[in-house]
Motif scaffolding. Structure first.
Motif, PDB file in Angstrom:
ATOM      1  N   SER A   4       0.748  -1.361   0.178  1.00 43.17           N
ATOM      2  CA  SER A   4      -0.078  -0.012   0.134  1.00 43.17           C
ATOM      3  C   SER A   4       0.845   1.264  -0.023  1.00 43.17           C
ATOM      4  N   PHE A   9       1.986  -2.632   5.438  1.00 38.79           N
ATOM      5  CA  PHE A   9       1.348  -3.845   4.860  1.00 38.79           C
ATOM      6  C   PHE A   9       2.307  -4.985   5.988  1.00 38.79           C
ATOM      7  N   ASP A  72      -5.266  -0.310   6.016  1.00 34.14           N
ATOM      8  CA  ASP A  72      -3.989  -0.911   6.134  1.00 34.14           C
ATOM      9  C   ASP A  72      -3.120  -0.759   7.341  1.00 34.14           C
ATOM     10  N   GLN A 105      -9.022  -5.974   2.242  1.00 30.75           N
ATOM     11  CA  GLN A 105      -8.364  -7.117   2.825  1.00 30.75           C
ATOM     12  C   GLN A 105      -9.152  -7.451   4.118  1.00 30.75           C
TER      13      GLN A 105
END
Length: 227
Positions: A4, A9, A72, A105
């Motif tokens: 990202s 991450f 994230d 995610q």
């Protein structure tokens, strides 16, 4: 792996072989990247996390100050908090991460949340989170492994057996999944099934900690180490 430009991450390997035996999925790696010229230096050293919690906290705080709704960053910050035993704050960070309707995610964050809930001793909440994660990503072995642990803790032996059988019949079967299966069958007083799994454990992983535990007649000392 997800990358990202927003900052962070986590690398969650699909192989159970990379579980850290002391702290579960503590080998999930954190990176704080450069963002808007802020000094968020990567925390990697030869591919492994530098154990500098204060530095990691500072990096995440800077990132969140710049982008407080970045899912994230919130995910990674939540995991860091969880590993420091700050489960309430971790839960809040995971919830904020999942609140973003555009976040892609969700399965990873739900799995991390479930593992954190297991660490906090809340097997019921963990089962709910991990079940949601597995529904989103049915092929993820780590999610299935931890869901089996949550079910075992709650006494749902049929559900736990369903998950361990799926793992042990897959390419992801290893000493850890076999040991968990043995624990499930022992708890269910199914000596024959436990013995079959123990034979596999001896044949395929004779040098493993799990097989040593089996030989000692231990129950779940190795299994606990993964959570």
């Amino acid at each position: 792996m997800r990358d990202s430009s927003c900052g962070c991450f986590v690398n969650q390997t699909a192989s159970l072989e990379t579980f850290n035996r002391e702290t579960g999925i503590d080998r999930m790696r954190f990176i704080a990247c450069n963002r808007m010229r802020e000094d968020m230096r990567g925390l990697w050293a030869r591919g492994k996390l530098i154990p500098d919690v204060a530095r990691a906290r500072e990096s995440f705080e800077r990132a969140l100050a710049l982008s407080p709704r970045d899912s994230d960053i919130l995910h990674n910050h939540g995991w860091l908090l969880c590993q420091q035993g700050e489960h309430a704050r971790a839960t809040q960070a995971f919830a904020q991460s999942l609140a973003n309707p555009l976040y892609t995610q969700r399965a990873s964050t739900l799995m991390a949340q479930g593992v954190c809930q297991l660490q906090a001793g809340d097997a019921e909440a963990a089962q709910a989170s991990l079940s949601r994660a597995l529904a989103l990503d049915p092929t993820h072995p780590l999610t299935r492994y931890h869901l089996a642990q949550a079910l075992l803790r709650r006494g749902d032996l049929g559900g736990a057996r369903l998950q361990t059988q799926s793992l042990n019949e897959s390419v992801f079967a290893n000493a850890q999944t076999l040991w968990l299966g043995i624990r499930v069958e022992r708890r269910a007083r199914n000596a024959e099934a436990a013995a079959r799994l123990a034979q596999r454990l001896e044949r395929e992983h004779p040098q493993s900690q799990e097989f040593a535990a089996w030989q000692r007649g231990a129950d779940d000392e190795i299994g606990r180490a993964h959570v």
